[in-house]
Design an enzyme around this catalytic site. Sequence first.
Site, PDB file in Angstrom:
ATOM      1  N   HIS A  35       0.862  -1.188   0.000  1.00  0.00           N
ATOM      2  CA  HIS A  35       0.000   0.000   0.000  1.00  0.00           C
ATOM      3  C   HIS A  35       0.896   1.235   0.000  1.00  0.00           C
ATOM      4  O   HIS A  35       2.136   1.108  -0.060  1.00  0.00           O
ATOM      5  CB  HIS A  35      -0.945  -0.029   1.209  1.00  0.00           C
ATOM      6  CG  HIS A  35      -0.268  -0.401   2.502  1.00  0.00           C
ATOM      7  ND1 HIS A  35       0.783   0.316   3.013  1.00  0.00           N
ATOM      8  CD2 HIS A  35      -0.466  -1.429   3.359  1.00  0.00           C
ATOM      9  CE1 HIS A  35       1.173  -0.230   4.146  1.00  0.00           C
ATOM     10  NE2 HIS A  35       0.452  -1.298   4.374  1.00  0.00           N
ATOM     11  N   HIS A  38       4.097   1.427   2.063  1.00  0.00           N
ATOM     12  CA  HIS A  38       5.268   0.721   1.517  1.00  0.00           C
ATOM     13  C   HIS A  38       5.918   1.561   0.412  1.00  0.00           C
ATOM     14  O   HIS A  38       7.140   1.617   0.295  1.00  0.00           O
ATOM     15  CB  HIS A  38       4.849  -0.624   0.917  1.00  0.00           C
ATOM     16  CG  HIS A  38       4.347  -1.618   1.918  1.00  0.00           C
ATOM     17  ND1 HIS A  38       3.036  -2.047   1.945  1.00  0.00           N
ATOM     18  CD2 HIS A  38       4.979  -2.277   2.924  1.00  0.00           C
ATOM     19  CE1 HIS A  38       2.879  -2.924   2.918  1.00  0.00           C
ATOM     20  NE2 HIS A  38       4.037  -3.080   3.535  1.00  0.00           N
ATOM     21  N   LYS A 150       5.813   3.410  11.888  1.00  0.00           N
ATOM     22  CA  LYS A 150       4.567   2.900  12.466  1.00  0.00           C
ATOM     23  C   LYS A 150       4.871   1.714  13.380  1.00  0.00           C
ATOM     24  O   LYS A 150       4.328   1.597  14.472  1.00  0.00           O
ATOM     25  CB  LYS A 150       3.590   2.503  11.377  1.00  0.00           C
ATOM     26  CG  LYS A 150       2.256   2.146  11.972  1.00  0.00           C
ATOM     27  CD  LYS A 150       1.376   1.446  11.001  1.00  0.00           C
ATOM     28  CE  LYS A 150       0.652   0.350  11.721  1.00  0.00           C
ATOM     29  NZ  LYS A 150       1.029  -0.969  11.326  1.00  0.00           N
ATOM     30  N   SER A 187      -1.753  -2.974   6.437  1.00  0.00           N
ATOM     31  CA  SER A 187      -2.414  -4.021   5.635  1.00  0.00           C
ATOM     32  C   SER A 187      -3.629  -4.557   6.372  1.00  0.00           C
ATOM     33  O   SER A 187      -4.571  -5.051   5.760  1.00  0.00           O
ATOM     34  CB  SER A 187      -1.456  -5.171   5.364  1.00  0.00           C
ATOM     35  OG  SER A 187      -0.319  -4.691   4.718  1.00  0.00           O
ATOM     36  N   ARG A 188      -3.599  -4.485   7.712  1.00  0.00           N
ATOM     37  CA  ARG A 188      -4.707  -5.052   8.494  1.00  0.00           C
ATOM     38  C   ARG A 188      -5.938  -4.141   8.526  1.00  0.00           C
ATOM     39  O   ARG A 188      -6.993  -4.571   8.983  1.00  0.00           O
ATOM     40  CB  ARG A 188      -4.245  -5.362   9.923  1.00  0.00           C
ATOM     41  CG  ARG A 188      -3.251  -6.527   9.972  1.00  0.00           C
ATOM     42  CD  ARG A 188      -3.012  -7.019  11.391  1.00  0.00           C
ATOM     43  NE  ARG A 188      -2.258  -8.253  11.405  1.00  0.00           N
ATOM     44  CZ  ARG A 188      -0.945  -8.353  11.671  1.00  0.00           C
ATOM     45  NH1 ARG A 188      -0.251  -7.269  11.926  1.00  0.00           N
ATOM     46  NH2 ARG A 188      -0.350  -9.528  11.670  1.00  0.00           N
TER      47      ARG A 188
END
Length: 284
Positions: A35, A38, A150, A187-188
């Site tokens: 995403h 990244h 993060k 991603s979660r």
Amino acid sequence: MTTIVRTVSDLRARVDKWHGQSHKVALVPTMGYLHNAHIALVEAGKQICSRTVVSIFVNPRQFGPKEDFEKYPRDEQRDLSMLANHQVDLAFVPSLEEMYPLKFSTVVSVPSLTQTLCANTRPSHFSGVATVCAKLFNQCRPDVAVFGEKDYQQLQIIRHLVKDLDIPTEICGVPTVRETDGLAISSRNVYLSKQERARAAQINLILAATATRLTEGHEPAKELTNALSQLNKKVGYTPEYLELCDAETLAPITELNTPARLLTAIIINRTRLIDNWPVMPPTT
Ligand code: PAF
């Protein structure tokens, strides 16, 4: 065009060739399902180095027995086309057997940073991360490796690891990339329902407001209690932890006189979210 390699020997052959041509190589380790956060790491790597490698490997050793390894989102074709769109030179996409052959048994751990925060509920997570990152650094031998802030505890562990093991790779930390409402991109986040997603956006607002008040000189203990009750009320779940820590050692602090970090983890329904905010000491 992004070249895809799946073995350590092919990866090394490419990187050795670039080093022979005096290129600097940046590695961005990922677990795929790429995403914008990244891509920010890729762009940061490109600023410092003339060649970029992205690894894609969902590392089973960093998932606990009850965690989401099986269901972790994966989409290799989409990942590879994103990398091509962002002019990444090389994607390293090893198989499970390439990373962990049958008799693999070494574990890398950084105990001074893994008795706290996320490690309290994910006791084997960081040794899984440290082991795979040590392998990736040895496999790729990058000049620079890029990680997001993060995963702040992870970043500090990696910094410690390369120092302790004399790995000649510079670690570059990139500020957290956020959605327009401030939710840290992860991603979660795809697991969240619409309502959960709206509640999740409160986390960063509460952290940011608390960080500002701390820097203004308000008392840390009071601010943490207040932030905890705000998180309970506005997000609707009790955080796993909310802590003010030294920015480098991650030791909890009660008085703010060095750069610090405010860190939290919250499970919303079954989705575990983490976030953190820098906190500078008051200037007076
Ligand atoms: O941050 C991640 O995505 C992973 O922990 C990492 C660094 C790629 C190791 O598997």
